[in-house]
Design a protein around this motif. Structure first.
Motif, PDB file in Angstrom:
ATOM      1  N   TYR A   3     -10.561 -20.794   7.778  1.00 28.36           N
ATOM      2  CA  TYR A   3     -10.224 -19.482   8.527  1.00 28.36           C
ATOM      3  C   TYR A   3      -9.466 -18.567   7.132  1.00 28.36           C
ATOM      4  CZ  TYR A   3     -12.297 -21.535  12.259  1.00 28.36           C
ATOM      5  OH  TYR A   3     -13.597 -22.555  12.975  1.00 28.36           O
ATOM      6  N   ARG A   4      -9.978 -17.393   6.306  1.00 27.09           N
ATOM      7  CA  ARG A   4      -8.940 -16.561   5.632  1.00 27.09           C
ATOM      8  C   ARG A   4      -8.459 -14.965   6.433  1.00 27.09           C
ATOM      9  NH1 ARG A   4     -12.760 -19.208   3.177  1.00 27.09           N
ATOM     10  NH2 ARG A   4     -14.033 -17.111   2.560  1.00 27.09           N
ATOM     11  N   LEU A   5      -7.901 -15.098   6.385  1.00 26.15           N
ATOM     12  CA  LEU A   5      -6.903 -13.592   7.058  1.00 26.15           C
ATOM     13  C   LEU A   5      -7.174 -13.034   5.850  1.00 26.15           C
ATOM     14  CD1 LEU A   5      -6.067 -11.287   9.314  1.00 26.15           C
ATOM     15  CD2 LEU A   5      -3.591 -12.053   8.089  1.00 26.15           C
ATOM     16  N   GLU A   6      -8.147 -11.572   5.373  1.00 19.69           N
ATOM     17  CA  GLU A   6      -8.584 -11.092   4.438  1.00 19.69           C
ATOM     18  C   GLU A   6      -7.643  -9.203   4.497  1.00 19.69           C
ATOM     19  OE1 GLU A   6     -12.111 -12.416   2.226  1.00 19.69           O
ATOM     20  OE2 GLU A   6     -10.583 -14.162   1.249  1.00 19.69           O
ATOM     21  N   LEU A   7      -8.240  -8.869   5.278  1.00 15.96           N
ATOM     22  CA  LEU A   7      -8.164  -7.715   5.528  1.00 15.96           C
ATOM     23  C   LEU A   7      -7.445  -7.250   6.758  1.00 15.96           C
ATOM     24  CD1 LEU A   7      -9.495  -4.729   4.912  1.00 15.96           C
ATOM     25  CD2 LEU A   7     -10.988  -4.694   5.902  1.00 15.96           C
ATOM     26  N   ILE A   8      -6.499  -6.187   6.983  1.00 13.47           N
ATOM     27  CA  ILE A   8      -5.399  -5.670   8.088  1.00 13.47           C
ATOM     28  C   ILE A   8      -5.287  -3.936   8.026  1.00 13.47           C
ATOM     29  CG2 ILE A   8      -3.035  -5.841   8.796  1.00 13.47           C
ATOM     30  CD1 ILE A   8      -2.260  -8.158   7.491  1.00 13.47           C
ATOM     31  N   PRO A   9      -6.091  -3.834   9.789  1.00 17.22           N
ATOM     32  CA  PRO A   9      -6.976  -1.901   9.164  1.00 17.22           C
ATOM     33  C   PRO A   9      -5.466  -1.585   9.703  1.00 17.22           C
ATOM     34  CG  PRO A   9      -7.495  -3.797  11.161  1.00 17.22           C
ATOM     35  CD  PRO A   9      -6.992  -4.284  10.517  1.00 17.22           C
ATOM     36  N   LEU A  10      -4.611  -0.573   9.392  1.00 20.10           N
ATOM     37  CA  LEU A  10      -3.696  -0.208   9.733  1.00 20.10           C
ATOM     38  C   LEU A  10      -4.258   1.652   9.843  1.00 20.10           C
ATOM     39  CD1 LEU A  10      -1.543  -0.503   6.079  1.00 20.10           C
ATOM     40  CD2 LEU A  10      -1.281  -1.630   8.762  1.00 20.10           C
ATOM     41  N   PRO A  11      -3.032   1.557  10.878  1.00 21.36           N
ATOM     42  CA  PRO A  11      -3.693   3.721  11.827  1.00 21.36           C
ATOM     43  C   PRO A  11      -2.322   4.126  10.824  1.00 21.36           C
ATOM     44  CG  PRO A  11      -2.691   1.677  13.093  1.00 21.36           C
ATOM     45  CD  PRO A  11      -2.657   0.979  11.933  1.00 21.36           C
ATOM     46  N   VAL A  12      -3.224   4.671  10.005  1.00 23.18           N
ATOM     47  CA  VAL A  12      -2.759   6.412   9.646  1.00 23.18           C
ATOM     48  C   VAL A  12      -2.920   7.344  10.001  1.00 23.18           C
ATOM     49  CG1 VAL A  12      -1.508   5.229   7.093  1.00 23.18           C
ATOM     50  CG2 VAL A  12      -3.669   6.763   7.991  1.00 23.18           C
ATOM     51  N   THR A  13      -2.030   8.422   9.969  1.00 23.38           N
ATOM     52  CA  THR A  13      -3.040   9.746  10.855  1.00 23.38           C
ATOM     53  C   THR A  13      -3.517  10.620   9.384  1.00 23.38           C
ATOM     54  OG1 THR A  13       0.152  10.834   9.840  1.00 23.38           O
ATOM     55  CG2 THR A  13      -1.449  10.329  12.178  1.00 23.38           C
ATOM     56  N   ASP A  14      -2.665  10.390   8.155  1.00 18.44           N
ATOM     57  CA  ASP A  14      -3.145  10.903   6.939  1.00 18.44           C
ATOM     58  C   ASP A  14      -3.871  10.219   5.933  1.00 18.44           C
ATOM     59  OD1 ASP A  14      -3.888  12.609   4.278  1.00 18.44           O
ATOM     60  OD2 ASP A  14      -1.625  13.877   5.403  1.00 18.44           O
ATOM     61  N   VAL A  15      -5.017  10.360   5.785  1.00 18.08           N
ATOM     62  CA  VAL A  15      -5.770   9.023   5.077  1.00 18.08           C
ATOM     63  C   VAL A  15      -5.208   9.331   3.152  1.00 18.08           C
ATOM     64  CG1 VAL A  15      -7.736   7.879   3.676  1.00 18.08           C
ATOM     65  CG2 VAL A  15      -7.297   8.590   6.611  1.00 18.08           C
ATOM     66  N   ASP A  16      -5.372  10.893   2.582  1.00 13.25           N
ATOM     67  CA  ASP A  16      -4.684  10.502   1.661  1.00 13.25           C
ATOM     68  C   ASP A  16      -2.876  10.724   1.619  1.00 13.25           C
ATOM     69  OD1 ASP A  16      -7.574  11.408   0.234  1.00 13.25           O
ATOM     70  OD2 ASP A  16      -7.591  13.414   1.278  1.00 13.25           O
ATOM     71  N   ARG A  17      -2.714  11.085   2.406  1.00 17.22           N
ATOM     72  CA  ARG A  17      -0.837  10.448   1.704  1.00 17.22           C
ATOM     73  C   ARG A  17      -0.457   9.037   1.635  1.00 17.22           C
ATOM     74  NH1 ARG A  17       2.885  12.297   6.645  1.00 17.22           N
ATOM     75  NH2 ARG A  17       1.752  10.536   7.398  1.00 17.22           N
ATOM     76  N   ALA A  18      -1.046   8.609   2.442  1.00 15.63           N
ATOM     77  CA  ALA A  18      -0.952   6.227   2.784  1.00 15.63           C
ATOM     78  C   ALA A  18      -1.934   6.551   1.387  1.00 15.63           C
ATOM     79  CB  ALA A  18      -2.056   5.980   4.247  1.00 15.63           C
ATOM     80  N   LYS A  19      -2.917   6.789   1.452  1.00 18.04           N
ATOM     81  CA  LYS A  19      -3.401   5.916  -0.309  1.00 18.04           C
ATOM     82  C   LYS A  19      -2.653   6.493  -1.138  1.00 18.04           C
ATOM     83  CE  LYS A  19      -7.312   6.888  -3.062  1.00 18.04           C
ATOM     84  NZ  LYS A  19      -8.600   7.468  -3.459  1.00 18.04           N
ATOM     85  N   THR A  20      -2.129   7.349  -1.218  1.00 18.29           N
ATOM     86  CA  THR A  20      -0.519   7.696  -2.467  1.00 18.29           C
ATOM     87  C   THR A  20      -0.230   6.731  -2.567  1.00 18.29           C
ATOM     88  OG1 THR A  20      -1.936  10.277  -2.281  1.00 18.29           O
ATOM     89  CG2 THR A  20      -0.254   9.890  -3.301  1.00 18.29           C
ATOM     90  N   PHE A  21       0.704   6.907  -1.254  1.00 19.74           N
ATOM     91  CA  PHE A  21       1.724   5.858  -1.117  1.00 19.74           C
ATOM     92  C   PHE A  21       1.292   4.070  -1.102  1.00 19.74           C
ATOM     93  CE2 PHE A  21       4.194   3.327   1.978  1.00 19.74           C
ATOM     94  CZ  PHE A  21       5.639   3.389   1.709  1.00 19.74           C
ATOM     95  N   TYR A  22       0.272   4.067  -0.855  1.00 18.62           N
ATOM     96  CA  TYR A  22       0.242   3.089  -0.813  1.00 18.62           C
ATOM     97  C   TYR A  22      -0.339   2.596  -2.345  1.00 18.62           C
ATOM     98  CZ  TYR A  22       0.772   0.758   3.476  1.00 18.62           C
ATOM     99  OH  TYR A  22       1.328   1.287   5.078  1.00 18.62           O
ATOM    100  N   ALA A  23      -1.135   3.325  -3.155  1.00 14.18           N
ATOM    101  CA  ALA A  23      -1.616   3.105  -3.913  1.00 14.18           C
ATOM    102  C   ALA A  23      -0.819   3.494  -5.258  1.00 14.18           C
ATOM    103  CB  ALA A  23      -2.974   3.752  -4.630  1.00 14.18           C
TER     104      ALA A  23
END
Length: 126
Positions: A3-23
């Motif tokens: 049983y492998r945990l491989e994906l965790i969904p995170l709720p965000v308000t602004d997808v592009d802002r969050a994508k920039t932060f994480y990347a």
């Protein structure tokens, strides 16, 4: 059975802002950015060296942005990891060492994403 945990969904308000932060700030790899409609978008990102990814987007989860807390990024050198993130503009708390008498020390340094989802760098004893 594995049983492998491989994906965790995170709720965000602004997808592009969050994508920039994480990347750009955290250095996560963008594995997928897919949007077949305005009602659905999924962006999957993976931390360097991790088998588990996160997903952010539109139409993924019903939990409020910033409600996910306590995610751990385990590192070999917490001081170097903290310095790297701070150098990329991430506000990371000072390293806190925790332990009990006769037990190995575990170190932590907390930070949040732009929505307040809580993360912790963790260094386990070697």
């Amino acid at each position: 059975m594995d049983y492998r945990l491989e994906l965790i969904p995170l709720p965000v308000t602004d997808v592009d802002r969050a994508k920039t932060f994480y990347a750009d700030r955290l250095g996560f790899t963008v594995d997928l950015d897919f949007s077949p409609s305005e009602e659905f978008r999924v962006v999957q990102l993976t931390p360097p060296g991790s088998a588990c990814s996160i997903s952010i987007g539109v139409g993924l989860v019903g939990t409020p942005p910033g409600s996910v807390q306590g995610l751990h990024l385990v590192v070999d050198d917490i001081h170097a990891a903290r310095a790297e993130l701070v150098g990329r503009g991430v506000e990371v708390a000072e390293v806190v060492d925790m332990g009990a008498p006769g037990k190995p020390t575990v170190s932590y340094a907390a930070f949040t994403d732009p929505d307040g989802n809580g993360w912790t760098l963790q260094q386990l004893p070697t």
